[in-house]
Design a protein around this motif. Structure first.
Motif, short mmCIF file in Angstrom:
data_model
loop_
_atom_site.label_atom_id
_atom_site.label_comp_id
_atom_site.label_asym_id
_atom_site.label_seq_id
_atom_site.Cartn_x
_atom_site.Cartn_y
_atom_site.Cartn_z
N LYS A 56 0.77 -1.13 -0.15
CA LYS A 56 0.08 0.05 0.00
C LYS A 56 0.95 1.29 0.11
CE LYS A 56 -3.49 2.51 2.84
NZ LYS A 56 -4.33 2.46 4.25
N ALA A 81 -5.21 -3.65 -0.74
CA ALA A 81 -4.34 -2.64 -0.29
C ALA A 81 -3.76 -1.69 -1.09
CB ALA A 81 -3.39 -3.54 0.75
N GLU A 110 -6.32 0.84 -2.27
CA GLU A 110 -6.16 1.93 -1.29
C GLU A 110 -5.22 3.01 -1.18
OE1 GLU A 110 -6.77 0.29 2.65
OE2 GLU A 110 -8.34 -1.02 2.12
N GLY A 111 -3.89 2.47 -1.48
CA GLY A 111 -2.80 3.33 -1.52
C GLY A 111 -2.85 4.11 -2.81
#
Length: 256
Positions: free
Chosen positions: A58, A220, A223-224
């Motif tokens: 992430k 993840a 999301e990053g």
């Protein structure tokens, strides 16, 4: 909050290792028990390792850097292609070309060659060629697309490698180690975790197992990427707000 949980991994069959006679002793810390001659992976450790790897990936994605996914085995290649493409990350799921990392400029030349063929086909340069010559060029283009099409947007070395089956993809791991690129890997009980920076102990032969772990880490990464996008928007808004007094002053001067 955990990216996955014990029950999800259990249902996906992530706990099934290899036969005892095929095991690598270096994987002993991740083995829970032996059942009917087969090693069972400790899924509590897998959950923790998935979370650790996901957070690291992430952060890499948040900086705008690329993560290269590698899985050429039949059980994993489609899942990797789907998951990596969904987050706009490059992947290799056909054949790892030796030197793909250590001889990256040559690989980039091959990708540019593919682009040039497309350009010449579209602008009519090849219109006077015979059918045989066109067929040869088309076959060459198809071969390049199959092996390198999924990394066409990789203009520089990736910042990380995510590997499914580190034993099968040992050449990719070796090249990444040589260049100091961190390696994230799904590592089964028959593999050596020594050269893997982020070990995820799990079954690398079952499609459901691979998909469960890929879903967690790709979530993840997504999301990053979203956080990076939000930060850019905030920075842009702050810059515009900062420039507003100057713009007002400029308009006032023009009016006078």
């Amino acid at each position: 909050m955990s990216r996955t949980n014990f029950d999800q991994l259990l249902q996906a069959g992530c706990h099934f290792g290899h036969l005892r006679r095929k095991w690598n002793p270096a994987m002993a810390p991740y083995i829970f028990m032996e059942r009917n001659g087969i090693h069972i992976i400790d899924l509590n450790k897998t959950v923790a390792k998935v979370d650790e790897a996901a957070e690291a990936l992430k952060e890499i994605a948040k900086t705008g850097k690329k993560i290269l996914f590698v899985a050429t085995k039949k059980q994993a290649k489609d899942a990797v292609a789907e998951k990596a493409a969904s987050i706009n990350m490059p992947y290799v799921n056909e054949r790892w070309a030796g030197g793909m990392l250590t001889n990256f400029p040559t690989i980039r030349k091959a990708v540019k060659k593919m682009t040039n063929i497309d350009k010449l086909l579209n602008d009519g340069t090849f219109s006077n060629l015979s059918k045989r010559e066109l067929l040869q060029i088309s076959r060459q283009r198809a071969k390049l697309e199959k092996n390198l099409g999924s990394i066409a947007d990789l203009t520089r070395l990736p910042s990380a490698l995510f590997v499914v089956d580190v034993m099968k993809e040992h050449i990719a791991v070796k090249e990444a180690n040589r260049l100091g690129i961190p390696v994230f890997g799904i590592v089964d009980t028959n593999s050596d975790p020594k050269n893997i920076d982020y070990v995820i102990p799990a079954n690398d032969d079952a499609k459901d197992s691979v998909e469960a772990i890929l879903s967690a880490v790709c979530g993840a990464i997504a999301e990053g990427l979203e956080e990076r996008k939000a930060e850019k928007a905030d920075d842009k808004a702050a810059a515009e707000q900062k420039d507003q007094p100057k713009k007002k002053a400029a308009r006032k001067d023009e009016a006078e």
